[in-house]
Design an enzyme around this catalytic site. Structure first.
Site, PDB file in Angstrom:
ATOM      1  CB  ALA A   9      28.304  78.749 -14.835  1.00 41.28           C
ATOM      2  CG  ASN A  47      28.531  74.426 -14.537  1.00 45.18           C
ATOM      3  OD1 ASN A  47      27.974  75.039 -14.009  1.00 45.18           O
ATOM      4  ND2 ASN A  47      29.525  73.014 -13.723  1.00 45.18           N
ATOM      5  N   PRO A  63      20.639  83.421 -14.845  1.00 45.82           N
ATOM      6  CG  PRO A  63      19.036  82.306 -15.472  1.00 45.82           C
ATOM      7  CD  PRO A  63      18.901  83.419 -14.759  1.00 45.82           C
ATOM      8  CB  VAL A  99      39.832  82.067 -15.378  1.00 46.43           C
ATOM      9  CG1 VAL A  99      40.149  83.298 -14.855  1.00 46.43           C
ATOM     10  CG2 VAL A  99      39.472  81.119 -13.928  1.00 46.43           C
ATOM     11  CD  GLU A 158      32.884  79.942  -5.255  1.00 50.38           C
ATOM     12  OE1 GLU A 158      33.764  78.490  -5.720  1.00 50.38           O
ATOM     13  OE2 GLU A 158      32.033  79.866  -4.782  1.00 50.38           O
ATOM     14  CB  CYS A 185      33.939  73.987 -11.675  1.00 47.24           C
ATOM     15  SG  CYS A 185      32.934  74.408 -10.027  1.00 47.24           S
ATOM     16  CE  LYS A 204      47.388  78.496  -7.559  1.00 47.71           C
ATOM     17  NZ  LYS A 204      49.235  77.318  -7.645  1.00 47.71           N
ATOM     18  CD  GLU A 215      28.751  79.782  -4.436  1.00 44.99           C
ATOM     19  OE1 GLU A 215      29.070  78.744  -5.178  1.00 44.99           O
ATOM     20  OE2 GLU A 215      27.894  81.237  -5.378  1.00 44.99           O
TER      21      GLU A 215
END
Ligand code: NDP
Length: 676
Positions: free
Chosen positions: A339, A341, A365, A418, A438, A472, A643, A650
């Protein structure tokens, strides 16, 4: 009823064509197979030609629908060309039953007028999809001829495979051939001014071929233009990784660890330069990137450097006649997809354990933050990592999709949203790849009435405004006990109002820019929605465009009060600097409300009551929890969600299980006792 009946007759016709061929497939034979009268077949389709026309229209519509689904998912013109290739050469088209029916079709096209109509419509659709996408990549005149070439190759490759009774090519090799052909042609046509992969410039790019641009979101400055990796590049990368992985895995854990340790040191030595690059690529304050992003990556490399020599199986005593042991072996080639961030940190968090366990890693990336992963490759090269063990491929979601679908890749580890997690898992299921996901969150942070208020306010601010809220695990649902809410809010507002928004490269800046215009729009949209739903903005709630910030995507840290659990701002992940305040009185009730979400990444409790802290944490449905702190992620502690927030972990020793597989070995010490 009629529709079901015609569908059934069409399926029976395909079966018949596959089994007895075109000549043998008479109307009465098909009727008898379907258990109906020939009159009924004639009633629906007229004659045999009518039935065949309807059958091939159905087959051609299936391809078209597949093409549309893939095309909508593709985000680039190159991706849309791939959608045409993948749909037309999908494994379904290489299925013997469908393939033989198609062969009968090709044999009759010239003789049956209705079939010619189907073929013309099918060809026109394929060509127009190709031309439309190609016009974005090459000159209009070239688009027509290249589209015709691609269409001819698709038909030709399929036909040769069919005529060789599917010996000459399967779906995968046919698609690989077409993909390589298209990539080669596009490269040729863009060759005169192909954009180098890592140039730095201030001139806005001319879009050539399949490339993309990364900007500094705080200023709009263009940082680099990069080429998108298509199928051919991915194929080459996987082949290199496969060869390199074998040698890498054959080294001892100590040798592998030594290289990772060297990389950790090199990363730390380049902290200033890398933190600046990360700040320019992400818009996050240098105050953060210089103490977290690079350092956390280096810590991870150092930790797994130490773990590498300790990876082992176990010995099992099976009595006097046998013993057993397990070997913990690498998975092979791992694809890491990141991601935007924490680009460098995410690359390290995936790469360090993967490499420690003896895997090779191909890392993609996010296209919004592609730069520091390439620096990680330099660092690993300099540390002595053998060629091909760590590679970076650049691109958008389509490149990620190619990785997740590639048969040569054994595992995918994604950090992302998600919906992407679901898409990755579905694609990985085709070849039963291992996955670590993740994903996102909407985590609860619960402040009890005995909490240390100043610490709780610190935790809430860290868990909402660090990295402008683009984290996140953020605790964006802040439940504060009614007895202390007024004091909590007073301190919170006093401290938030003192936060400094500004140039991310200024060491005093505490709040930088969001990642992109689209993300800014999303965050501002949620703020507007919160207001419209009746929540009250206590502070912030606006874009900041003062002084030099007008070209960036800055949003003031925002606190909403008077929220309730059903509001969109309380239920959905915003991924921006937006805190929602909720109050409570009862422990059981707040635990139930905290758990009333599909996410389960993180949670925190602020209390000085020792037993309550552990009791509540045990009941919270979250993978990563804190007591009296927030968002602190030491490498030693496993990180991940439950969930919809993800699968796998990780960091920590737990990561080893996700980058290795067990082999069980039974060793006999006596004779073989066989009953025969
Ligand atoms: P996305 O899910 O949009 O993208 C994540 C990565 O997946 C990107 O590299 C993206 O490529 C790629 N991708 C997109 N589509 C596909 C596909 N079909 N197959 C394979 N790869 C694909 O997430 P963002 O980058 O927008 O990141 C924000 C999200 O990440 C948030 O939901 C956040 O919660 C989550 N996140 C989770 C973390 C965790 O550890 N749990 C940590 C950080 C973020 P590209 O973007 O280049 O198109």
């Amino acid at each position: 009823m009629e529709e079901a009946r015609t569908r059934q007759l069409i399926e029976v016709t395909i079966d018949s064509l596959a089994e007895v061929g075109f000549v043998g497939s008479t109307l009465s034979q098909i009727a008898s197979r379907a258990g109906v009268s020939p009159g009924l077949v004639a009633h629906y389709f007229g004659d045999k030609d009518g039935l065949l026309e309807a059958t091939f229209r159905t087959l051609s519509r299936r391809i078209h629908e597949r093409m549309q689904v893939r095309s909508v998912a593709a985000r680039t013109p190159r991706g849309r060309i791939q959608a045409v290739i993948d749909a037309n050469l999908a494994s379904e088209e290489f299925d013997k039953r469908t393939g033989t029916a198609w062969l009968a079709f090709w044999g009759q096209v010239l003789h049956v007028h209705g079939l010619k109509r189907v073929q013309t419509a099918y060809q026109r659709r394929m060509l127009s999809n190709l031309v439309h996408a190609l016009k974005k990549l090459v000159a209009a005149s070239e688009a027509q001829s290249l589209a015709a070439m691609i269409a001819a190759m698709i038909d030709g490759v399929w036909l040769r495979a069919a005529l060789s009774d599917w010996q000459e090519a399967d779906s995968e090799s046919a698609r690989a051939l077409l993909t390589a052909f298209v990539s080669g042609r596009l490269k040729e046509s863009a060759q005169q001014d192909t954009v180098p992969a890592v140039t730095e410039s201030h001139t806005p790019p001319q879009r050539k071929s399949d490339s993309f641009t990364t900007i500094n979101p705080a200023t709009g400055e263009v940082l680099a233009h990069l080429e998108i990796a298509g199928s051919a590049v991915i194929d080459t990368a996987v082949a290199r990784a496969k060869a390199a992985q074998k040698k890498w895995a054959a080294m001892t854990g100590t040798e592998r660890g030594r290289i990772l340790r060297r990389a950790a040191d090199l990363l730390r030595a380049r902290n200033k330069e890398l933190a600046e690059l990360e700040t320019r690529d992400t818009g996050k304050p240098i105050q953060e990137t210089s103490v977290v992003d690079v350092i956390s990556g280096a810590d991870c490399l150092e930790y797994f450097a130490g773990v590498a020599p300790t990876i082992c199986g176990e010995h099992l005593d099976l009595g006097t006649q046998a013993f057993g042991y397990t070997r913990r072996e690498p998975l092979g080639v791992v694809a890491g997809i990141g991601a935007w961030n924490y680009p460098l940190q995410i690359a390290c968090w995936k790469t360090a354990p993967a490499l420690a366990c003896g895997n090779a890693m191909i890392f993609k990336p996010s296209d919004l933050t592609p730069l520091t992963a390439m620096r990680l490759r330099e660092v690993l090269d300099e540390a002595g990592l053998p060629d091909g063990v760590f590679q970076v491929v650049q691109g958008l979601g389509e490149t990620g999709r190619l990785l997740t679908q590639h048969p040569g890749i054994d595992k995918v580890s994604l950090t992302g949203s998600v919906p992407t997690g679901k898409a990755v898992m579905a694609a990985a299921a085709q070849s039963l790849k291992h996955v670590t996901l993740e994903l996102g969150g909407k985590s609860p942070l619960i402040v009890f009435d005995d909490a240390h208020i100043e610490n709780a306010v610190s935790g809430a601010m860290l868990g909402n405004f660090y990295s402008a809220g683009e984290v996140c695990s953020n605790g964006t649902r802040v439940f504060v006990h009614r007895a202390i809410k007024a004091r909590f809010v007073e301190r919170l507002l006093a401290r938030v109002s003192a936060m400094r928004i500004g140039d991310p490269l200024d060491p005093k800046t505490q709040v930088g820019s969001l990642i992109s215009q689209a993300h800014l729009d999303k965050v501002l949209g949620y703020i507007a929605r919160g207001r419209a739903d009746g929540a009250k903005v206590l502070i912030g709630g606006n874009r900041v465009t003062t002084s030099d910030l007008a070209n960036g995507f800055f949003v003031a840290p925002t606190v909403f009060d008077e929220c309730h659990d059903e509001m969109a701002i309380v239920r959905e992940e915003i991924f921006g600097p937006v805190m929602t305040l909720l109050d409570f009185q009862d422990e059981n009730q707040v635990v139930a409300r905290a758990n009333a979400t599909d996410f389960g990444l993180s949670a925190a409790v602020f209390t000085n009551d020792l037993t309550r802290a552990h009791r509540v944490i045990a009941r919270l449905e979250a993978g990563t929890c804190w007591i009296n702190h927030y968002n602190i992620t030491p490498i030693e502690l496993p990180f991940g969600g439950v969930k919809l927030s993800g699968l796998g972990r990780e960091n920590g020793r737990a990561a080893i299980e996700h980058y290795t597989q067990l082999k069980s070995v039974y060793v006999a010490m006596g004779d073989v006792d066989a009953p025969y």
